[in-house]
Write a protein that holds these residues in place. Structure first.
Motif, mmCIF file in Angstrom:
data_model
loop_
_atom_site.group_PDB
_atom_site.id
_atom_site.type_symbol
_atom_site.label_atom_id
_atom_site.label_comp_id
_atom_site.label_asym_id
_atom_site.label_seq_id
_atom_site.Cartn_x
_atom_site.Cartn_y
_atom_site.Cartn_z
ATOM 1 N N GLN A 220 2.194 6.492 -6.869
ATOM 2 C CA GLN A 220 0.950 6.818 -7.565
ATOM 3 C C GLN A 220 0.653 5.826 -8.690
ATOM 4 O O GLN A 220 -0.037 6.152 -9.661
ATOM 5 C CB GLN A 220 0.992 8.252 -8.108
ATOM 6 N N GLU B 193 0.830 -1.209 0.000
ATOM 7 C CA GLU B 193 0.000 0.000 0.000
ATOM 8 C C GLU B 193 0.865 1.259 0.000
ATOM 9 O O GLU B 193 0.562 2.236 -0.705
ATOM 10 C CB GLU B 193 -0.933 -0.005 1.207
ATOM 11 N N ARG C 147 0.966 4.023 -3.005
ATOM 12 C CA ARG C 147 0.608 5.414 -2.696
ATOM 13 C C ARG C 147 1.729 6.376 -3.085
ATOM 14 O O ARG C 147 1.497 7.417 -3.692
ATOM 15 C CB ARG C 147 0.305 5.550 -1.204
#
Length: 272
Positions: free
Chosen positions: A51, A44, A48
């Motif tokens: 992107q 994750e 993040r």
């Protein structure tokens, strides 16, 4: 690594930001996040920060793990053996060795024993330094050499600060005993690491890696896990507990030295 790439600002009507156009750019975005050998990131967090879509990130990570550029553990992704072998990563080891060297020499002089500095690499320790005068010739270790972590004081001192799942991920395939005194099962290793933690991080080993040789070790720890470990080595009948306070003092001194190092990516370390 310092990235020169960032996800493109181009957009599509349906999908939002466009992906970097090539696979190499996507791989570079991911690898640039692993700025230090100790960096650990979850899927994750990687998705993040790059992107990139989660599914794309997961697919690339799987390929990097298969090719040994990354390792996947219960705590997340970290650099694999292939990436750690790159010369550009050695700057962290150079800074560590430079900070530790005078303190290791002082410890060797005061104890008249052999002193080691090592880092954890998968299921093994990697020796960065060895000091001890004539006594060093009697210890079958060498700078740049390796030993299985669970059979050494250095290794146990660092393994003690990893999760149980990561210990098993690193050590499950190499648990065969090296000597009659070696730990040979994961349940034994977990009990031993619990004892290390109850001793405030001090790991003692007698004849587990090499017959008739013992050591006491302590890890330097950072926010992301063990950074390195320092040990004093002698014969397996040595009064290792008596030199343990000296090891603690040296680990503290090296930790303070690293914190004073004027580098933006300097190690942040804890003692014990």
């Amino acid at each position: 690594m310092t990235s020169a790439l960032r996800p493109s600002a181009r957009t599509t009507e349906a999908d939002g930001p466009a992906l970097p156009p090539s696979m190499m750019e996507r791989v570079t975005l991911i690898m640039d996040l692993f700025e230090r050998p100790q960096t650990r990131l979850t899927l994750e967090a990687i998705s993040r920060r790059t992107q990139l879509p989660r599914s794309t990130t997961h697919r690339i990570l799987d390929q990097l793990v298969r090719l040994d550029w990354l390792r996947h553990t219960a705590a997340g992704y970290t650099l694999g053996a292939r990436a750690l072998g790159l010369g550009g990563r050695e700057i962290d080891h150079s800074a560590l060795r430079a900070a530790a060297a005078p303190h290791l020499l002082d410890l060797a002089v005061r104890t008249r024993m052999v002193v080691h500095l090592a880092v954890l690499d998968g299921p093994e320790i990697y020796y960065l330094d060895k000091i001890g005068g004539r006594a060093a010739f009697d210890i079958p270790s060498k700078v740049g050499g390796r030993a299985v972590a669970h059979c050494t004081g250095l290794g146990k001192a660092m393994l003690a600060w990893l999760s149980a799942e990561e210990v098993e991920d690193r050590c499950a395939q190499v648990m065969e005993p090296r000597t009659p005194q070696s730990i040979g099962r994961l349940d034994q290793l977990h009990r031993e690491l619990g004892l290390v933690r109850r001793r405030n991080g001090l790991a003692i080993e007698r004849g587990e890696c090499f017959p008739h040789i013992g050591c006491v070790g302590l890890a330097l720890r950072g926010p992301e896990g063990p950074v390195a470990a320092i040990s004093v080595v002698g014969d397996d009948g040595s009064a290792l507990e008596l030199v343990a306070p000296l090891v603690v003092n040296v680990v503290r001194a090296v930790s303070e030295e690293l914190l004073r190092t004027p580098r933006p990516d300097r190690h942040e370390v804890l003692v014990g």
